[in-house]
Design a protein around this motif. Structure first.
Motif, PDB file in Angstrom:
ATOM      1  N   GLU A  71       0.807  -1.601  -0.190  1.00  0.00           N
ATOM      2  CA  GLU A  71       0.356   0.273  -0.026  1.00  0.00           C
ATOM      3  C   GLU A  71       0.815   1.460   0.216  1.00  0.00           C
ATOM      4  O   GLU A  71       1.823   1.448   0.481  1.00  0.00           O
ATOM      5  CB  GLU A  71      -0.759  -0.183   0.945  1.00  0.00           C
ATOM      6  N   ARG A  72       0.612   2.436  -0.624  1.00  0.00           N
ATOM      7  CA  ARG A  72       1.087   3.630  -0.190  1.00  0.00           C
ATOM      8  C   ARG A  72       0.185   4.450  -0.015  1.00  0.00           C
ATOM      9  O   ARG A  72       0.152   5.432  -1.351  1.00  0.00           O
ATOM     10  CB  ARG A  72       1.904   3.905  -1.657  1.00  0.00           C
ATOM     11  N   ARG A  74      14.852   1.524  15.845  1.00  0.00           N
ATOM     12  CA  ARG A  74      14.445   2.148  14.465  1.00  0.00           C
ATOM     13  C   ARG A  74      14.039   2.894  14.513  1.00  0.00           C
ATOM     14  O   ARG A  74      12.868   3.414  13.696  1.00  0.00           O
ATOM     15  CB  ARG A  74      14.252   0.831  13.412  1.00  0.00           C
ATOM     16  N   THR A 116      13.506   5.088  11.202  1.00  0.00           N
ATOM     17  CA  THR A 116      12.059   5.369  10.069  1.00  0.00           C
ATOM     18  C   THR A 116      11.345   4.336  10.392  1.00  0.00           C
ATOM     19  O   THR A 116      10.293   4.531  10.431  1.00  0.00           O
ATOM     20  CB  THR A 116      13.728   4.007   9.672  1.00  0.00           C
ATOM     21  N   ARG A 117      11.108   3.752  12.064  1.00  0.00           N
ATOM     22  CA  ARG A 117      10.427   2.428  12.425  1.00  0.00           C
ATOM     23  C   ARG A 117       9.082   3.388  12.746  1.00  0.00           C
ATOM     24  O   ARG A 117       8.078   3.479  12.302  1.00  0.00           O
ATOM     25  CB  ARG A 117       9.970   1.495  13.184  1.00  0.00           C
ATOM     26  N   LYS A 159       9.294   8.295  10.049  1.00  0.00           N
ATOM     27  CA  LYS A 159       9.403   7.872   8.808  1.00  0.00           C
ATOM     28  C   LYS A 159       9.456   8.739   7.989  1.00  0.00           C
ATOM     29  O   LYS A 159       8.288   9.168   6.991  1.00  0.00           O
ATOM     30  CB  LYS A 159       7.853   7.509   9.296  1.00  0.00           C
ATOM     31  N   GLU A 194      17.389  -3.110   3.966  1.00  0.00           N
ATOM     32  CA  GLU A 194      17.296  -4.072   4.453  1.00  0.00           C
ATOM     33  C   GLU A 194      18.623  -5.220   4.095  1.00  0.00           C
ATOM     34  O   GLU A 194      18.602  -5.786   5.917  1.00  0.00           O
ATOM     35  CB  GLU A 194      16.161  -4.865   3.076  1.00  0.00           C
ATOM     36  N   ASP A 215      17.484   8.484   0.997  1.00  0.00           N
ATOM     37  CA  ASP A 215      17.222   8.488  -0.582  1.00  0.00           C
ATOM     38  C   ASP A 215      17.779   9.845  -0.982  1.00  0.00           C
ATOM     39  O   ASP A 215      16.803  10.461  -0.858  1.00  0.00           O
ATOM     40  CB  ASP A 215      16.048   7.408  -0.282  1.00  0.00           C
ATOM     41  N   ILE A 219      10.972   3.651  -4.916  1.00  0.00           N
ATOM     42  CA  ILE A 219      10.351   4.661  -4.218  1.00  0.00           C
ATOM     43  C   ILE A 219       9.755   3.653  -2.611  1.00  0.00           C
ATOM     44  O   ILE A 219       8.653   3.627  -3.041  1.00  0.00           O
ATOM     45  CB  ILE A 219       9.449   6.162  -4.631  1.00  0.00           C
ATOM     46  N   HIS A 220      10.275   3.776  -1.602  1.00  0.00           N
ATOM     47  CA  HIS A 220       9.673   2.930  -1.179  1.00  0.00           C
ATOM     48  C   HIS A 220       8.795   3.971   0.000  1.00  0.00           C
ATOM     49  O   HIS A 220       8.582   5.081   0.745  1.00  0.00           O
ATOM     50  CB  HIS A 220      10.838   2.263   0.509  1.00  0.00           C
ATOM     51  N   PRO A 221       7.591   3.151  -0.073  1.00  0.00           N
ATOM     52  CA  PRO A 221       6.519   3.903   0.543  1.00  0.00           C
ATOM     53  C   PRO A 221       6.229   3.387   2.521  1.00  0.00           C
ATOM     54  O   PRO A 221       7.427   2.924   2.477  1.00  0.00           O
ATOM     55  CB  PRO A 221       4.842   2.718   0.417  1.00  0.00           C
ATOM     56  N   ILE A 222       5.956   4.213   2.951  1.00  0.00           N
ATOM     57  CA  ILE A 222       6.072   4.942   4.440  1.00  0.00           C
ATOM     58  C   ILE A 222       6.096   3.055   5.392  1.00  0.00           C
ATOM     59  O   ILE A 222       6.522   3.187   6.626  1.00  0.00           O
ATOM     60  CB  ILE A 222       5.688   5.936   5.116  1.00  0.00           C
ATOM     61  N   GLU A 223       5.301   2.603   4.592  1.00  0.00           N
ATOM     62  CA  GLU A 223       5.309   1.255   5.285  1.00  0.00           C
ATOM     63  C   GLU A 223       6.052   0.096   5.426  1.00  0.00           C
ATOM     64  O   GLU A 223       6.910  -0.758   6.443  1.00  0.00           O
ATOM     65  CB  GLU A 223       3.530   0.838   5.231  1.00  0.00           C
ATOM     66  N   ILE A 224       6.543   0.191   4.461  1.00  0.00           N
ATOM     67  CA  ILE A 224       7.881  -0.251   4.256  1.00  0.00           C
ATOM     68  C   ILE A 224       8.971   0.176   5.385  1.00  0.00           C
ATOM     69  O   ILE A 224       9.368  -0.295   5.589  1.00  0.00           O
ATOM     70  CB  ILE A 224       8.188  -0.493   2.821  1.00  0.00           C
ATOM     71  N   ILE A 225       9.149   1.794   5.293  1.00  0.00           N
ATOM     72  CA  ILE A 225      10.049   2.340   5.914  1.00  0.00           C
ATOM     73  C   ILE A 225       9.982   1.894   6.951  1.00  0.00           C
ATOM     74  O   ILE A 225      10.721   1.790   7.736  1.00  0.00           O
ATOM     75  CB  ILE A 225       9.498   3.935   5.723  1.00  0.00           C
ATOM     76  N   SER A 226       8.917   1.676   7.425  1.00  0.00           N
ATOM     77  CA  SER A 226       8.904   1.989   8.896  1.00  0.00           C
ATOM     78  C   SER A 226       8.935   0.365   9.403  1.00  0.00           C
ATOM     79  O   SER A 226       8.601  -0.626  10.231  1.00  0.00           O
ATOM     80  CB  SER A 226       7.308   2.264  10.063  1.00  0.00           C
ATOM     81  N   GLY A 227       9.693  -0.592   8.392  1.00  0.00           N
ATOM     82  CA  GLY A 227       9.506  -2.123   8.637  1.00  0.00           C
ATOM     83  C   GLY A 227       7.964  -2.983   8.778  1.00  0.00           C
ATOM     84  O   GLY A 227       8.103  -4.187   9.019  1.00  0.00           O
ATOM     85  N   PRO A 285       8.217  -5.679   3.773  1.00  0.00           N
ATOM     86  CA  PRO A 285       9.640  -5.318   2.834  1.00  0.00           C
ATOM     87  C   PRO A 285       9.264  -4.586   1.578  1.00  0.00           C
ATOM     88  O   PRO A 285       7.591  -5.165   1.124  1.00  0.00           O
ATOM     89  CB  PRO A 285       9.662  -6.775   2.844  1.00  0.00           C
ATOM     90  N   TYR A 286      10.239  -4.004   1.299  1.00  0.00           N
ATOM     91  CA  TYR A 286       9.615  -4.063  -1.196  1.00  0.00           C
ATOM     92  C   TYR A 286      10.155  -4.871  -1.322  1.00  0.00           C
ATOM     93  O   TYR A 286      11.735  -5.655  -1.422  1.00  0.00           O
ATOM     94  CB  TYR A 286      10.472  -2.776  -1.188  1.00  0.00           C
ATOM     95  N   PRO A 287       9.486  -5.570  -2.316  1.00  0.00           N
ATOM     96  CA  PRO A 287       9.726  -6.828  -2.928  1.00  0.00           C
ATOM     97  C   PRO A 287      10.619  -6.628  -3.972  1.00  0.00           C
ATOM     98  O   PRO A 287      11.631  -5.088  -4.427  1.00  0.00           O
ATOM     99  CB  PRO A 287       8.168  -6.770  -4.143  1.00  0.00           C
TER     100      PRO A 287
END
Ligand code: TPP
Ligand code: SF4
Ligand code: SF4
Lengths: 636, 204
Positions: A374-375, A589, A592-593, A596, A604, A612, B106-114, B117-119
């Motif tokens: 999701e974004r 974290r 980031t966690r 954000k 990873e 970035d 570009i990483h969405p925030i749910e990925i950034i927050s762990g 993972p980004y595929p």
């Protein structure tokens, strides 16, 4: 040169619906345009502001929609053509004036464009503002294409002058924010001198006389609409199914009929003048079909009005079947799209449609569901609001009394979600955050011990917060308001406002100083920098715990996107891969966690945080967060 | 050139802030003078702030089509971000779609927050390939960064798109289309971005 100002009649250009409306207003020879921004309407006035000097127009961003309509109406009262634009919520604000203006009528053409946002793609509510046309006995037009957006706006001024009434033009996101071919016409340069005719005062009294006059004008509008080229029918003489549609529904209906190859079976009655109805025309088409489907966004406005008309004439028309939102055939919330209309027609007429094989469709959906994250929306990298919410979050945590934020409308509304650490717990209309916080402040006397922080953007402050702040001072409430001064009306496209020192058309303007205003309204005022999160946290905590009464903390930092236009990065950022301890750090974290910012990502493979470089704006704020001091900033 | 299909449907997708809207507008302005009826639907508004964005472009020789493409009817996909490409194919793909992908995530925030993972990007590209007739891909953002500003990646992608030979995009048409739309000070850089995109794209 702006494309809406192109003096090349006969040429076809690509215009956004909103630009087409602006062009229509230019072709109608407007002199004044006033508006308060709001999506999906903002580009109408935005693009007119860009050509104001060239055409000798007065174009303004007013402080709110009611004032905007008053400014446009003044032009009309003095015989000039005036335009006023707003989004759906704006009409709620302007409605008090509008529902008196209908009684006094107008002189020069006065057109009010209201842009609705079906599906609430960029809104805090979903409403169908067409109800105001019926409520106020005002003529209503709804463009269905870009060309119509232009032509209808232009004609609306003639109609307004003809009837002596303001005319409402209602557009929706998919017309306003889409682009298509538009044929340009002549651009007049009117030179009429404005004059208010004092022998014809604009006063709603005596109300009943004026109300009667209004009803007569509306009846005349209905007669004019009977022959309007904006209403037409496409389809067989006696269709199996008659679609009655308007606005965005027109192109969706066309698309559905074409995809299902139903040209021989389905007819479409497309209405451009939707209040009052062109009754004879509608009755004529009703007499030729037994089953009618209404395709419109959002409420069943046409649907109910046509059914009302049918009820009065049912003795002559006989039995009919009506399908639409009332029958649950189409959804009565959210926006429509071609697929919804296609599947509705499929069900009603039992036809087959499979644009791709079921097997492909299923596989495509499975793969994307499995792999695509999701974004959700979030603050931009380097946004001052993120830093503000970080300070709020920490201050409320230190305070420990389960405090919360009473929210308001703007980019900072994202404080309801992860990007603002979910601190915002109320969100309604512009100005409501401060109004509510003032109300909560009165509850301390009854034992409410949760601290409440109101937030407001700078543009929102001038729009609707000033009365709420005045109220809190006068009624001796306990209130902390954080004024998030990012030097723009960011959410809606960075329009200037009374605090920016610029007008809509780029001229210098006096700066109406927030500090001075807040002090004059009885508040104790402090100013801070949201990027200094530590100091901001401390200030918030002190103001919550140690200072009684009405307090305003102005947090001043430019919107990152505004800043990015003129300034380079403040800092070059880097995460020192040796100092960053990754998951071993014990900070969970934090960078980031929890924080954000999209410019600071988690690598990873390395198991470390990383900047970035395509996203980071170099604001330097995140350097404060890392306990290991691994995030380094270097002045550019 | 007459398109095999009328309307011919193009979707440009990406992340808010990547210049999706400008790219679709430039494309529309390249095609308009060739006599087409163009419709462009945009999903933006609040989605400017880092959300998923899409532009739907309909190109027709005869009619104005709706600003939203029906599901399963995308003919050409240009994705400014890899998972955004896959997101669009999930809804609008069909076996004959051709895809052009910027491979830079570009990483969405749910990925950034762990939270997830980004595929793996090569996996994403493989799956896009599985769902497309042909895939073209390269890192457009890297080229833009080399030029000094990631904002050029949309123009790099348009240059690449011209290589696919599916739409009539030529350098001159591009130059005309950006004139009056983008600040003239950046004309040379935008042309450079277009040219570099042309050179860089590869069919996979
Ligand atoms: C009555 C009304 N008019 C207009 C809007 C559209 N709108 C949403 S947020 C906003 C203003 C935001 O500006 P500001 O308060 O300065 O906050 P920022 O977005 O800059 O953070 C506007 C005009 C609305 N929601 N309601
Ligand atoms: S547009 Fe400006 S205020 Fe809005 S989220 Fe982005 S940086 Fe923040
Ligand atoms: S410096 Fe840090 S907080 Fe600021 S934009 Fe870059 S990553 Fe985000």
């Amino acid at each position: 040169m702006s494309i809406i100002a192109q003096d090349t009649p006969g040429e076809t250009v690509l215009l956004m619906g909103n630009e087409a409306i602006a062009r229509g207003a230019l072709e109608a020879g407007i002199k004044v345009c006033a508006a308060y921004p709001g999506n999906p309407s903002s580009e109408i006035t935005g693009s007119l502001a860009g050509v104001a000097d060239e055409f000798g127009l007065h174009v303004e961003w007013s402080v709110n929609e009611k004032v905007a309509l008053e400014v446009a109406a003044a032009a009309s009262f003095a015989g000039l053509r005036g335009l006023c634009t707003m989004k759906q919520n704006g009409l709620n604000v302007a409605s008090d004036f509008l529902l008196n203006l209908n009684l006094t009528g107008c002189e020069g053409g006065l057109v009010l464009i209201v842009a609705d946002d079906p599906g609430a793609l960029s809104s805090s509510n979903e409403e169908d503002s067409r109800a105001f046309a019926k409520l106020g006995d005002l003529p209503l037009l709804e463009p269905a294409t870009f060309q119509e957006a232009k032509a209808m706006t232009k004609w609306a001024f003639d109609l307004s002058e003809d009837l002596g009434l303001p005319v409402l033009v209602r557009t929706v996101t998919r017309v306003s924010h889409a682009r298509g071919n538009v044929l340009l016409d002549e651009l007049p340069r009117p030179t009429k001198k404005p004059r208010f005719d004092t022998s014809r005062p604009r006063i709603a009294l005596p109300v009943l006389t004026n109300h009667k006059l209004l009803r007569e004008k509306l009846e005349r509008a209905g007669q004019v609409f009977e022959t309007s080229p904006f209403n037409f029918y496409r389809g067989p003489e006696k269709p199996e199914l008659l679609i009655i549609t308007c606005g965005s529904g027109w192109m969706y209906s066309l698309e559905a009929v074409a995809n299902l190859d139903l040209n021989e079976r389905v007819g479409i009655l497309k209405l451009g003048t939707t209040w009052p109805l062109p009754e004879q025309m509608v009755l004529n088409h009703l007499s030729k079909a037994d089953h009618v489907l209404f395709v419109e966004e959002v409420s069943p406005f046409l649907e109910n009005n046509v059914k009302e008309l049918f009820a009065q004439n049912c003795v002559d028309l006989g039995l009919k079947r009506f399908s639409g939102k009332a029958t649950g055939t189409l959804p009565d919330i959210g926006e429509l799209n071609p697929d919804i209309v296609i599947s509705t027609l499929q069900d009603i007429l039992e036809v087959f449609y499979e644009p791709v094989s079921a097997e492909y469709a299923l596989r495509a959906k499975e793969i994307s569901d499995q792999l695509v994250p999701e974004r959700p929306l979030g603050f931009c990298a380097g946004c001052p609001h993120r830093a503000t919410y970080w300070a709020i979050k920490n201050a409320l945590a230190l305070d420990g009394r389960d405090g919360f934020v009473a929210g308001d409308i703007g980019c900072y509304s994202l404080g309801i979600g992860p990007s603002g650490f979910s601190q915002m717990k109320t969100l309604h209309a512009m100005g409501s955050g401060t109004g509510l916080a003032g109300g909560f402040g009165q509850l301390n006397a009854f034992g409410l011990d949760q601290p409440v922080i109101a937030v407001s953007g700078d543009s929102t402050f001038y729009h609707a917060v000033m009365p709420a702040l005045t109220n809190a001072s006068y009624n001796k409430s306990n209130l902390l308001l954080l004024l998030l001064d990012n030097s723009a009306t960011a959410m809606t496209g960075f329009q200037p406002h009374p605090g920016t020192g610029k007008t809509a058309s780029g001229q210098d303007a006096p700066i109406l100083d927030l500090e001075v205003i807040c002090k004059a309204l009885g508040a104790q005022v402090e100013v801070g920098d949201p990027f200094d999160m530590k100091a901001t946290t401390e200030t918030i905590l002190r103001l919550l715990q140690d200072v009684e009464g009405v307090k305003v903390l102005i947090l001043r930092r430019e919107c990152a996107l505004v800043r990015g236009r003129t300034q380079k990065k403040l800092f070059n950022m880097e995460v020192d891969q040796d100092l960053c301890l990754g998951e071993r750090c014990g900070c969970n974290r934090l960078c980031t966690r929890v924080f954000k910012c999209p410019g600071l990502i988690w690598d990873e493979i390395a198991g470390r945080a990383r900047i970035d470089e395509a996203i980071c704006t170099g604001c330097g704020v995140c350097a404060e967060i890392c306990p290991s001091l691994a995030i380094r900033k270097e002045v550019v | 050139m007459v398109f095999q299909k009328d309307p011919f449907n193009v979707i440009i997708g990406g992340v808010g802030g990547q210049g999706n809207v400008i790219a679709s507008q430039v494309l529309g302005r390249i095609l308009l003078p060739k006599g087409y009826v163009i419709t462009i639907g945009e999903t933006y508004g609040a989605s400017q702030r880092g959300g998923a964005v899409m532009s739907h472009l309909r190109i027709s020789a005869k009619d104005q089509f709706s600003p939203l493409i029906p599901e399963g009817q995308c003919d050409l996909l240009m994705a400014l971000e890899p998972v955004e490409g896959l997101r669009i194919l999930g809804q609008y793909g069909n076996p004959s779609v051709v895809s052009l992908i910027n491979t830079r995530p570009i990483h969405p925030i749910e990925i950034i927050s762990g939270q997830t993972p980004y595929p793996d990007v090569s996996e994403v590209l493989r799956r896009i390939g599985e769902l497309s007739k042909g895939v073209w891909a390269f890192n457009a953002t890297e080229i833009a960064l080399e030029m000094g500003d990631p904002i050029f990646s949309n123009m790099v992608m348009l240059g690449a798109l011209s290589m696919l030979d599916m739409l009539q995009i030529d350098r001159q048409g591009f130059e005309q289309a950006i004139g009056g739309l983008l600040s003239s000070g950046r004309l040379a850089q935008n042309l450079e971005a277009f040219d570099r995109g042309k050179m860089a794209v590869e069919k996979i």
